[in-house]
Design an enzyme around this catalytic site. Structure first.
Site, PDB file in Angstrom:
ATOM      1  CE  LYS A 177       6.952  -1.511   9.594  1.00 61.25           C
ATOM      2  NZ  LYS A 177       5.909  -2.422   9.993  1.00 61.25           N
ATOM      3  N   GLY A 231       8.650   1.104   3.117  1.00 66.31           N
ATOM      4  CA  GLY A 231       7.509   1.907   3.559  1.00 66.31           C
ATOM      5  C   GLY A 231       6.259   1.607   2.752  1.00 66.31           C
ATOM      6  CB  SER A 254       7.284  -5.641   1.619  1.00 68.10           C
ATOM      7  OG  SER A 254       8.239  -5.278   2.591  1.00 68.10           O
ATOM      8  CG  ASP A 279       0.854  -1.250   7.103  1.00 64.17           C
ATOM      9  OD1 ASP A 279       0.378  -0.128   6.865  1.00 64.17           O
ATOM     10  OD2 ASP A 279       1.983  -1.430   7.589  1.00 64.17           O
ATOM     11  CG  ASP A 333      -1.416   2.758  12.139  1.00 67.17           C
ATOM     12  OD1 ASP A 333      -0.491   3.267  12.808  1.00 67.17           O
ATOM     13  OD2 ASP A 333      -1.250   1.799  11.355  1.00 67.17           O
ATOM     14  CG  HIS A 349       4.405   7.606  12.617  1.00 65.08           C
ATOM     15  ND1 HIS A 349       5.022   6.544  13.220  1.00 65.08           N
ATOM     16  CD2 HIS A 349       5.144   7.891  11.515  1.00 65.08           C
ATOM     17  CE1 HIS A 349       6.105   6.203  12.530  1.00 65.08           C
ATOM     18  NE2 HIS A 349       6.195   7.011  11.478  1.00 65.08           N
ATOM     19  NE  ARG A 384       0.725   1.241   4.449  1.00 63.75           N
ATOM     20  CZ  ARG A 384       2.010   1.539   4.443  1.00 63.75           C
ATOM     21  NH1 ARG A 384       2.615   1.913   3.330  1.00 63.75           N
ATOM     22  NH2 ARG A 384       2.728   1.478   5.556  1.00 63.75           N
TER      23      ARG A 384
HETATM   24  C1  GLA Z   1       4.200   1.311   9.541  1.00 62.85           C
HETATM   25  C2  GLA Z   1       3.189   0.537  10.375  1.00 62.85           C
HETATM   26  C3  GLA Z   1       1.815   1.155  10.266  1.00 62.85           C
HETATM   27  C4  GLA Z   1       1.870   2.667  10.526  1.00 62.85           C
HETATM   28  C5  GLA Z   1       2.965   3.319   9.704  1.00 62.85           C
HETATM   29  C6  GLA Z   1       3.139   4.787  10.037  1.00 62.85           C
HETATM   30  O1  GLA Z   1       3.919   1.137   8.194  1.00 62.85           O
HETATM   31  O2  GLA Z   1       3.123  -0.808   9.962  1.00 62.85           O
HETATM   32  O3  GLA Z   1       0.939   0.508  11.161  1.00 62.85           O
HETATM   33  O4  GLA Z   1       2.026   2.928  11.884  1.00 62.85           O
HETATM   34  O5  GLA Z   1       4.197   2.682   9.897  1.00 62.85           O
HETATM   35  O6  GLA Z   1       2.017   5.506   9.698  1.00 62.85           O
END
Ligand code: GLA
Length: 419
Positions: free
Chosen positions: A231, A140, A143, A187, A51, A49, A42
């Protein structure tokens, strides 16, 4: 903070299935796959930041996706190979308590949904699977959640069972915390619930998706910094720290409000706070009771929430300029107040504006990964050229341009199909 610029593999754009089917035969004793499970990545258009604070986001699903060719097994074993040689084969037994691989290992994104679904549904039969992906890793573009969702769907299908879409999205958001990231639910929700041609405003607790048609002449351009934001690695700490800071900020606001005897504020959540107070009052509360990074984090979260609703309005009214201005403001807030941008992200955002974009911002968690810029069809070529010449000219970068710089196509959600 360690950042890596490197080769993200050539298999992302491997859309055809014939080579993966052959690879499946090779990996799994010559037996053919029966189905494939696909889950899209997506691009988050705005609402970054927010959600994990229970506040709304506005993403759309991409055409780029994770696919798993699979074949159900008779026993409770999961074996998963990956066309990307960076990720060696993983094998484990299904249970409600699956021992994790070391932090950062891709196996944890397989184990997370498997453990959660076994906990939810009881003993399950396993599967042999082969992962292919057209999504750049750690960019970002989600994936990792696409992988989680693709595994979950394959496992459900192998067991001839289903979980309602929104329940599954909520379960998988929780499940993914197995990997050590204190993420939100954006996501998983968009990977499962997206509709082609649409973006969605996603609300949480309980999860809801509100579809918004993407105006046919809007072009969202995604451009990769070529810096991976792992991440599962170093970026996880920085990400989790933001989550904790947001919790600390609201704890202090809550305390201050109940000390001043404002009724019903002892257990106030972010959604309640933003529903109850005007933006002016929220900023005033922040200035009075917070300072330093906590003030910045709080200010970003409450202003970003307002920007999500305004952006939805702008999209419904096809007001491209208004949407662009909100994207610019979001990036500035993420850079200055939330401190999740990087020199490369700032550079791409600046180039996008030079190239005539209506607005541009980092997308996803930040710390590397991608930016998203908005333009119309008439300015698209100029924007692409400016980005290409300004950022991707170096003969040293090993990527195919179309893998790292592309126009996002608002796509549909995950599915399982016969091979
Ligand atoms: C990552 C997390 C999401 C969201 C974004 C920041 O993609 O998986 O849940 O917090 O960062 O908006």
């Amino acid at each position: 903070m360690h950042q890596r610029k490197d080769n993200m593999g050539s298999s992302w754009q491997d859309h055809g299935l014939s080579a993966p089917v052959e690879a499946f035969h090779e990996a799994f004793d010559g037996l053919p796959p029966t189905h494939f499970s696909r889950a899209p990545g997506r691009v988050n258009l705005i609402g970054e930041h927010t959600d994990y604070n229970g506040l709304p986001v506005l993403p759309m699903a991409l055409r780029q996706e994770v696919r798993i060719l699979f074949r159900p097994r008779e026993d409770g074993t999961v074996r998963m190979a990956n066309r990307n040689p960076e990720f060696p084969i993983r094998s484990f037994s299904l249970s409600e308590d699956i021992p994790p691989d070391p932090a950062g290992d891709w196996g944890n994104y397989l184990k997370a949904p498997c453990q959660a679904l076994t906990g939810l549904l009881g003993p399950l039969r396993g599967l042999d699977g082969l992962v292919t992906s057209t999504l750049p890793v750690a960019s970002g573009l989600s994936s990792s959640s696409a992988l989680v969702i693709a595994v979950a769907q394959a496992l459900l299908h192998a067991n001839e069972t289903q979980v309602p879409t929104l329940d599954l999205a909520e379960e998988m958001a929780r499940a993914e915390r197995y990997t050590g990231t204190q993420g939100g639910g954006m996501d998983q929700a968009i990977a499962l619930g997206a509709r082609a041609g649409h973006a969605s405003r996603v609300e949480f607790d309980p999860l809801r998706l509100y579809e918004i048609p993407v105006p046919p002449d809007w072009r969202f351009v995604v451009a990769h910094t070529l810096v991976r934001a792992e991440k599962s690695g170093w970026a996880r700490e920085a990400y989790n720290q933001r989550n904790q800071e947001c919790q600390e900020a609201i704890r202090r606001i809550r305390m201050a409000l109940s000390e001043s005897e404002v009724a019903g504020t002892e257990a106030l959540t972010y959604p309640e706070l933003t529903a109850r107070f005007s933006i002016k009052n929220l900023l005033e509360l922040g200035r009075t009771h917070l300072s330093g990074p906590l003030l910045g984090r709080f200010r970003h979260v409450v202003t970003e929430t307002l920007r999500v609703y305004r952006s939805e309005e702008a999209m419904r009214q096809e007001d491209l300029l208004a949407f662009g201005i909100l994207m610019d403001a979001s990036h500035e807030s993420l850079r200055a107040d939330y401190e999740v941008s990087s020199p490369e992200l700032d550079r791409l955002v600046a180039l996008a504006r030079e190239g005539g974009a209506a607005g541009a911002r980092l997308t996803g968690a930040g710390f590397g990964g991608c930016v998203v810029a908005l333009t119309d069809p008439f300015r698209l070529d100029r924007l692409m050229r400016t980005l290409e010449q300004g950022y991707y000219r170096s003969p040293r970068h090993p990527h195919r341009l179309r893998d790292v710089l592309f126009v996002a196509q608002p796509s549909g959600g995950a599915s399982v199909e016969e091979v």
